[in-house]
Design a protein around this motif. Sequence first.
Motif, PDB file in Angstrom:
ATOM      1  N   LEU A 136     -26.737 -35.041 -22.854  1.00  0.00           N
ATOM      2  CA  LEU A 136     -27.715 -33.471 -22.507  1.00  0.00           C
ATOM      3  C   LEU A 136     -27.353 -32.660 -22.145  1.00  0.00           C
ATOM      4  O   LEU A 136     -27.691 -31.108 -22.659  1.00  0.00           O
ATOM      5  CB  LEU A 136     -29.444 -34.168 -21.962  1.00  0.00           C
ATOM      6  N   GLU A 137     -26.543 -32.094 -20.623  1.00  0.00           N
ATOM      7  CA  GLU A 137     -25.923 -31.239 -20.218  1.00  0.00           C
ATOM      8  C   GLU A 137     -24.432 -30.618 -21.172  1.00  0.00           C
ATOM      9  O   GLU A 137     -24.178 -29.499 -20.397  1.00  0.00           O
ATOM     10  CB  GLU A 137     -25.700 -31.275 -18.755  1.00  0.00           C
ATOM     11  N   GLY A 138     -24.126 -31.600 -21.991  1.00  0.00           N
ATOM     12  CA  GLY A 138     -22.535 -30.538 -22.578  1.00  0.00           C
ATOM     13  C   GLY A 138     -21.843 -31.635 -21.832  1.00  0.00           C
ATOM     14  O   GLY A 138     -20.982 -30.692 -21.741  1.00  0.00           O
ATOM     15  N   LEU A 139     -22.319 -32.601 -21.070  1.00  0.00           N
ATOM     16  CA  LEU A 139     -20.313 -32.766 -19.668  1.00  0.00           C
ATOM     17  C   LEU A 139     -20.057 -33.594 -20.375  1.00  0.00           C
ATOM     18  O   LEU A 139     -20.411 -34.468 -21.391  1.00  0.00           O
ATOM     19  CB  LEU A 139     -20.915 -33.623 -19.141  1.00  0.00           C
ATOM     20  N   VAL A 140     -18.619 -33.726 -20.233  1.00  0.00           N
ATOM     21  CA  VAL A 140     -17.959 -35.316 -20.571  1.00  0.00           C
ATOM     22  C   VAL A 140     -18.268 -36.503 -20.409  1.00  0.00           C
ATOM     23  O   VAL A 140     -18.375 -36.420 -19.464  1.00  0.00           O
ATOM     24  CB  VAL A 140     -15.949 -34.484 -19.731  1.00  0.00           C
ATOM     25  N   THR A 141     -17.647 -36.976 -21.016  1.00  0.00           N
ATOM     26  CA  THR A 141     -18.116 -38.828 -20.877  1.00  0.00           C
ATOM     27  C   THR A 141     -17.058 -39.597 -21.284  1.00  0.00           C
ATOM     28  O   THR A 141     -16.613 -39.324 -22.414  1.00  0.00           O
ATOM     29  CB  THR A 141     -19.205 -39.121 -21.091  1.00  0.00           C
TER      30      THR A 141
END
Length: 220
Positions: free
Chosen positions: A54-59
């Motif tokens: 949702l926050e556009g972070l790397v996973t």
Amino acid sequence: MNKNVAFGLIDAQRGFMPAEEGERLGLPGFGELGVPNGERIVPKVNALLAKAALEGLVTFTTQDWHPENTAHFSAEPNFNTTWPKHCVAETPGAELNPDIKLPTGTKRIIKGTEVLLNGEDDTSYSGLNGLDPETGQTTKEFLKENDVKVVILGGLALDYCVKETALDFKRKLGLQVAVVTDATQPVAQETGLAAIDELEKAGVKLITTDQALKYMEAAK
């Protein structure tokens, strides 16, 4: 994906989940080297993965991906440098728990692919020693490409692969690292407590899922 923060899910594989979980799901591969209560991390890591997306972070995820025959395995394991056979490449035990919901674009990293002659030579505990099986990109290259400065980790097991990954990211890459303590489980209470102590002394932050979710929302 420009906020310099990544969430990494370490080895949340069927082989590391309790056999009872496989019975519940009616699927093979569970309990090969089951971590007690390992299934309890699933709701937590799903919340963390969803928030990161949702926050556009790397996973990213890591998976043990062992060869069939390697000194990492033993018929008489010492549970230190040798282990029962688990998470063999292309087998059900090596797959992630199917209840885990990975966001689109999550990087898959495999590790432990080497055929070892001695269990003492194993480097597969750390996710730093992994690569993308499709491109050959290493974990280090992936994190650098995405300009990751902060890594938040959950998964299995706290006292082995989560700990070693956190320590390597901190010491070898100089990243800020946090372990989500309620999104991981140890193999044993004693070694779990020792891992917590070692992580704290190394400067790895220990946080809860709620704290991690708030941090992700505030990440800039």
